[in-house]
Design a protein around this motif. Structure first.
Motif, PDB file in Angstrom:
ATOM      1  N   GLU A  15       7.420  10.147  23.175  1.00 61.84           N
ATOM      2  CA  GLU A  15       6.724  10.185  21.874  1.00 61.84           C
ATOM      3  C   GLU A  15       6.801   8.796  21.219  1.00 61.84           C
ATOM      4  OE1 GLU A  15       6.984  12.436  17.530  1.00 61.84           O
ATOM      5  OE2 GLU A  15       8.053  13.244  19.274  1.00 61.84           O
ATOM      6  N   GLU A  16       5.708   8.375  20.619  1.00 61.26           N
ATOM      7  CA  GLU A  16       5.650   7.074  19.950  1.00 61.26           C
ATOM      8  C   GLU A  16       6.187   7.206  18.529  1.00 61.26           C
ATOM      9  OE1 GLU A  16       2.381   3.705  20.237  1.00 61.26           O
ATOM     10  OE2 GLU A  16       1.847   5.105  18.647  1.00 61.26           O
ATOM     11  N   LEU A  17       7.124   6.344  18.162  1.00 59.69           N
ATOM     12  CA  LEU A  17       7.766   6.392  16.846  1.00 59.69           C
ATOM     13  C   LEU A  17       7.473   5.113  16.078  1.00 59.69           C
ATOM     14  CD1 LEU A  17      11.268   7.853  17.792  1.00 59.69           C
ATOM     15  CD2 LEU A  17       9.168   9.071  17.261  1.00 59.69           C
ATOM     16  N   THR A  18       7.479   5.234  14.757  1.00 60.09           N
ATOM     17  CA  THR A  18       7.248   4.077  13.882  1.00 60.09           C
ATOM     18  C   THR A  18       8.203   4.148  12.694  1.00 60.09           C
ATOM     19  OG1 THR A  18       4.919   3.882  14.460  1.00 60.09           O
ATOM     20  CG2 THR A  18       5.606   2.866  12.403  1.00 60.09           C
ATOM     21  N   ILE A  19       8.828   3.027  12.368  1.00 56.92           N
ATOM     22  CA  ILE A  19       9.655   2.896  11.166  1.00 56.92           C
ATOM     23  C   ILE A  19       9.026   1.807  10.299  1.00 56.92           C
ATOM     24  CG2 ILE A  19      11.876   2.104  10.253  1.00 56.92           C
ATOM     25  CD1 ILE A  19      13.272   3.459  12.518  1.00 56.92           C
ATOM     26  N   VAL A  20       8.808   2.120   9.018  1.00 55.59           N
ATOM     27  CA  VAL A  20       8.255   1.166   8.043  1.00 55.59           C
ATOM     28  C   VAL A  20       9.341   0.875   7.014  1.00 55.59           C
ATOM     29  CG1 VAL A  20       6.404   0.675   6.429  1.00 55.59           C
ATOM     30  CG2 VAL A  20       5.974   2.140   8.408  1.00 55.59           C
ATOM     31  N   PHE A  21       9.588  -0.417   6.765  1.00 61.17           N
ATOM     32  CA  PHE A  21      10.717  -0.842   5.932  1.00 61.17           C
ATOM     33  C   PHE A  21      10.231  -1.791   4.839  1.00 61.17           C
ATOM     34  CE2 PHE A  21      14.157  -4.011   5.241  1.00 61.17           C
ATOM     35  CZ  PHE A  21      15.116  -3.163   4.702  1.00 61.17           C
ATOM     36  N   GLN A  22      10.781  -1.665   3.640  1.00 63.54           N
ATOM     37  CA  GLN A  22      10.451  -2.550   2.513  1.00 63.54           C
ATOM     38  C   GLN A  22      11.556  -3.592   2.360  1.00 63.54           C
ATOM     39  OE1 GLN A  22       7.673  -2.615   0.141  1.00 63.54           O
ATOM     40  NE2 GLN A  22       8.640  -4.593   0.001  1.00 63.54           N
ATOM     41  N   GLY A  23      11.213  -4.840   2.675  1.00 62.89           N
ATOM     42  CA  GLY A  23      12.170  -5.926   2.537  1.00 62.89           C
ATOM     43  C   GLY A  23      11.647  -7.010   1.617  1.00 62.89           C
TER      44      GLY A  23
ATOM     45  N   VAL B 216       0.824  -1.207   0.000  1.00 59.70           N
ATOM     46  CA  VAL B 216       0.000   0.000   0.000  1.00 59.70           C
ATOM     47  C   VAL B 216       0.857   1.255   0.000  1.00 59.70           C
ATOM     48  CG1 VAL B 216      -1.871  -1.135   1.215  1.00 59.70           C
ATOM     49  CG2 VAL B 216      -0.100   0.002   2.534  1.00 59.70           C
ATOM     50  N   PHE B 217       2.191   1.118   0.126  1.00 55.27           N
ATOM     51  CA  PHE B 217       3.045   2.282   0.193  1.00 55.27           C
ATOM     52  C   PHE B 217       3.631   2.650  -1.174  1.00 55.27           C
ATOM     53  CE2 PHE B 217       3.083   0.366   4.372  1.00 55.27           C
ATOM     54  CZ  PHE B 217       2.784   1.457   5.154  1.00 55.27           C
ATOM     55  N   GLY B 218       3.177   1.994  -2.261  1.00 55.53           N
ATOM     56  CA  GLY B 218       3.691   2.360  -3.574  1.00 55.53           C
ATOM     57  C   GLY B 218       4.823   1.453  -3.999  1.00 55.53           C
ATOM     58  N   THR B 219       5.700   1.991  -4.862  1.00 56.14           N
ATOM     59  CA  THR B 219       6.761   1.199  -5.477  1.00 56.14           C
ATOM     60  C   THR B 219       8.073   1.432  -4.734  1.00 56.14           C
ATOM     61  OG1 THR B 219       7.133   3.002  -7.033  1.00 56.14           O
ATOM     62  CG2 THR B 219       5.635   1.239  -7.728  1.00 56.14           C
ATOM     63  N   ALA B 220       8.186   0.896  -3.527  1.00 52.34           N
ATOM     64  CA  ALA B 220       9.422   1.016  -2.764  1.00 52.34           C
ATOM     65  C   ALA B 220      10.370  -0.113  -3.169  1.00 52.34           C
ATOM     66  CB  ALA B 220       9.137   0.954  -1.270  1.00 52.34           C
ATOM     67  N   GLU B 221      11.668   0.187  -3.186  1.00 54.28           N
ATOM     68  CA  GLU B 221      12.686  -0.802  -3.507  1.00 54.28           C
ATOM     69  C   GLU B 221      13.002  -1.637  -2.274  1.00 54.28           C
ATOM     70  OE1 GLU B 221      13.863  -1.357  -6.450  1.00 54.28           O
ATOM     71  OE2 GLU B 221      12.913   0.322  -7.463  1.00 54.28           O
ATOM     72  N   VAL B 222      13.425  -2.883  -2.506  1.00 51.49           N
ATOM     73  CA  VAL B 222      13.832  -3.746  -1.401  1.00 51.49           C
ATOM     74  C   VAL B 222      15.057  -3.126  -0.723  1.00 51.49           C
ATOM     75  CG1 VAL B 222      14.711  -6.015  -0.784  1.00 51.49           C
ATOM     76  CG2 VAL B 222      12.890  -5.796  -2.480  1.00 51.49           C
ATOM     77  N   GLY B 223      15.001  -3.042   0.609  1.00 57.17           N
ATOM     78  CA  GLY B 223      16.091  -2.430   1.351  1.00 57.17           C
ATOM     79  C   GLY B 223      15.884  -0.944   1.583  1.00 57.17           C
ATOM     80  N   GLU B 224      14.707  -0.415   1.247  1.00 58.77           N
ATOM     81  CA  GLU B 224      14.420   1.018   1.378  1.00 58.77           C
ATOM     82  C   GLU B 224      13.524   1.257   2.589  1.00 58.77           C
ATOM     83  OE1 GLU B 224      12.201   4.609  -1.097  1.00 58.77           O
ATOM     84  OE2 GLU B 224      12.674   2.702  -2.055  1.00 58.77           O
ATOM     85  N   ILE B 225      13.850   2.309   3.368  1.00 53.74           N
ATOM     86  CA  ILE B 225      13.004   2.718   4.483  1.00 53.74           C
ATOM     87  C   ILE B 225      11.856   3.541   3.918  1.00 53.74           C
ATOM     88  CG2 ILE B 225      12.878   4.082   6.596  1.00 53.74           C
ATOM     89  CD1 ILE B 225      15.733   3.331   7.190  1.00 53.74           C
ATOM     90  N   ILE B 226      10.630   3.033   4.070  1.00 51.29           N
ATOM     91  CA  ILE B 226       9.460   3.717   3.503  1.00 51.29           C
ATOM     92  C   ILE B 226       9.112   4.944   4.324  1.00 51.29           C
ATOM     93  CG2 ILE B 226       7.032   3.430   2.924  1.00 51.29           C
ATOM     94  CD1 ILE B 226       7.566   0.453   2.557  1.00 51.29           C
ATOM     95  N   SER B 227       9.096   4.803   5.635  1.00 53.76           N
ATOM     96  CA  SER B 227       8.713   5.911   6.504  1.00 53.76           C
ATOM     97  C   SER B 227       9.480   5.804   7.815  1.00 53.76           C
ATOM     98  CB  SER B 227       7.198   5.896   6.759  1.00 53.76           C
ATOM     99  OG  SER B 227       6.842   6.898   7.689  1.00 53.76           O
ATOM    100  N   ALA B 228      10.060   6.942   8.244  1.00 51.16           N
ATOM    101  CA  ALA B 228      10.802   6.968   9.507  1.00 51.16           C
ATOM    102  C   ALA B 228      10.886   8.409   9.980  1.00 51.16           C
ATOM    103  CB  ALA B 228      12.205   6.379   9.332  1.00 51.16           C
TER     104      ALA B 228
ATOM    105  N   TRP C 198       8.091  -1.315  12.881  1.00 52.88           N
ATOM    106  CA  TRP C 198       8.322  -1.345  14.325  1.00 52.88           C
ATOM    107  C   TRP C 198       7.743  -0.074  14.932  1.00 52.88           C
ATOM    108  CZ3 TRP C 198      11.864  -2.708  10.654  1.00 52.88           C
ATOM    109  CH2 TRP C 198      12.408  -3.996  10.714  1.00 52.88           C
ATOM    110  N   THR C 199       7.114  -0.170  16.083  1.00 53.08           N
ATOM    111  CA  THR C 199       6.572   0.986  16.805  1.00 53.08           C
ATOM    112  C   THR C 199       7.001   0.884  18.258  1.00 53.08           C
ATOM    113  OG1 THR C 199       4.655   1.127  15.321  1.00 53.08           O
ATOM    114  CG2 THR C 199       4.488   2.231  17.451  1.00 53.08           C
ATOM    115  N   TRP C 200       7.591   1.959  18.787  1.00 50.92           N
ATOM    116  CA  TRP C 200       8.060   1.957  20.169  1.00 50.92           C
ATOM    117  C   TRP C 200       7.906   3.357  20.759  1.00 50.92           C
ATOM    118  CZ3 TRP C 200      10.985   2.630  15.965  1.00 50.92           C
ATOM    119  CH2 TRP C 200      11.946   3.639  15.969  1.00 50.92           C
ATOM    120  N   LEU C 201       8.106   3.473  22.067  1.00 52.29           N
ATOM    121  CA  LEU C 201       7.938   4.730  22.782  1.00 52.29           C
ATOM    122  C   LEU C 201       9.304   5.224  23.255  1.00 52.29           C
ATOM    123  CD1 LEU C 201       5.654   6.626  23.847  1.00 52.29           C
ATOM    124  CD2 LEU C 201       5.850   5.434  26.020  1.00 52.29           C
ATOM    125  N   VAL C 202       9.598   6.511  22.975  1.00 56.08           N
ATOM    126  CA  VAL C 202      10.850   7.114  23.439  1.00 56.08           C
ATOM    127  C   VAL C 202      10.766   7.268  24.959  1.00 56.08           C
ATOM    128  CG1 VAL C 202      12.365   9.111  23.289  1.00 56.08           C
ATOM    129  CG2 VAL C 202      11.152   8.312  21.255  1.00 56.08           C
TER     130      VAL C 202
END
Length: 309
Positions: free
Chosen positions: A232-240, A212-224, A276-280
């Motif tokens: 603060e709650e943080l989330t990193i989305v990764f395309q693997g 759903v995030f489009g055409t991300a390449e393998v090994g690319e961080i989609i959102s961070a 991954w989602t975690w709290l600072v």
């Protein structure tokens, strides 16, 4: 005395301007969806701290979304089908379908309209967003539904053609045979061969699910996030790769590895997306933290600046 009052008022005004955040609003910015410019009734796009902010109603309603405003929570909810986007005024984060994303510039109210950074929000919903510098245009592209095709039939002619008269053929005279016909002997018919079974069709392979995030390449961080604060709650989305285990490690500016619920190992889905989602922590020190994603022969790093107020 009058000159002293004027000089004092000038100094106060200059001090207020220096302490206020500087925002530049541009009237020559344009937003186009699939090549079609959007006409805004009053408040148009604005350039704030180097980011393009657009009116929620003008852009998202043109894309077929519905918008709802919650004055008590100062939140705008954007929905279409199963997609739900929640944005809070003056917040550096928003959620798309429950996944938190970071904003460099928070959503804010300008000219009585709710304005938000268009690029990060639309990319999280699967749109492609580009920028045309010479025309100062934000380019938004999406897959349009196929247009229905209608076929118009020609109306019948008012005057019907005159039917041609049918000509009955003359009967042929019957000729009697000069000899008696010989009847051929009857033979038992051979049994018909059983039909050969039809080959079974080969099932077509199901297409691999798309992200759903489009055409991300393998090994690319989609959102961070690029920056964060304590608690603060943080989330990193990764395309693997699909169905692959990856590990996320966070190392502080002092070189200590951090531990928190949500960090560590996670397995990507069938589209290869993992998050991954975690709290600072409330006692986390200021400085740049290094996030490292590893697994499947991939090693990617990303820095997050921790700001302590």
């Amino acid at each position: 005395m009058k000159k002293m009052k004027t000089a004092f008022c000038t100094m106060i005004l200059a001090l207020l301007l220096a302490l206020s955040p500087i925002s530049v609003y541009a009237n020559n910015l344009t937003v186009a969806i699939n090549g079609q410019p959007i006409a805004f009734a009053d408040q148009g796009p604005a350039l704030v701290d180097g980011r393009t902010l657009v009116p929620v109603a003008g852009v998202f309603q043109a894309l077929g979304f519905e918008t709802a405003w919650d004055g008590d929570a100062r939140q705008v909810t954007i929905t279409r089908g199963g997609d739900i986007i929640v944005i809070t005024i003056d917040s550096n984060a928003f959620t798309t379908n429950g996944i938190t994303h970071a904003l460099d510039v928070p959503a804010q109210i300008i000219g009585g309209r709710t304005m938000l950074p268009v690029s990060a929000v639309l990319i999280s919903a699967g749109y492609d967003v580009g920028w045309d510098g010479p025309t100062s245009t934000v380019l938004i592209s999406s897959a349009a539904p196929p247009a229905s095709v209608s076929v118009a039939l020609a109306p019948p002619s008012e005057s019907e053609p005159t039917p041609e008269p049918e000509i009955e053929p003359e009967p042929m005279p019957e000729i009697e045979p000069e000899f008696e016909p010989v009847t051929a002997p009857e033979y038992e018919s051979e049994p018909e061969a059983a039909p050969e079974p039809e080959p079974m069709p080969t099932p077509e392979a199901e297409p691999e699910p798309e992200s759903v995030f489009g055409t991300a390449e393998v090994g690319e961080i989609i959102s961070a996030p690029s920056s964060a604060r304590r608690n603060e709650e943080l989330t990193i989305v990764f395309q693997g790769e699909p169905n692959t285990q990856y590990n996320l490690r966070i190392v502080s500016a002092a070189g200590n590895e951090l531990t928190a619920d949500g960090l560590g190992s996670a397995t990507s889905n069938a589209a290869g997306v993992v998050s991954w989602t975690w709290l600072v922590g409330g006692r986390t020190g200021a400085g740049a933290q290094r996030a490292t994603i590893s697994g499947g022969g991939i090693n990617v790093t990303h820095e997050i600046l921790i700001i302590v107020d």
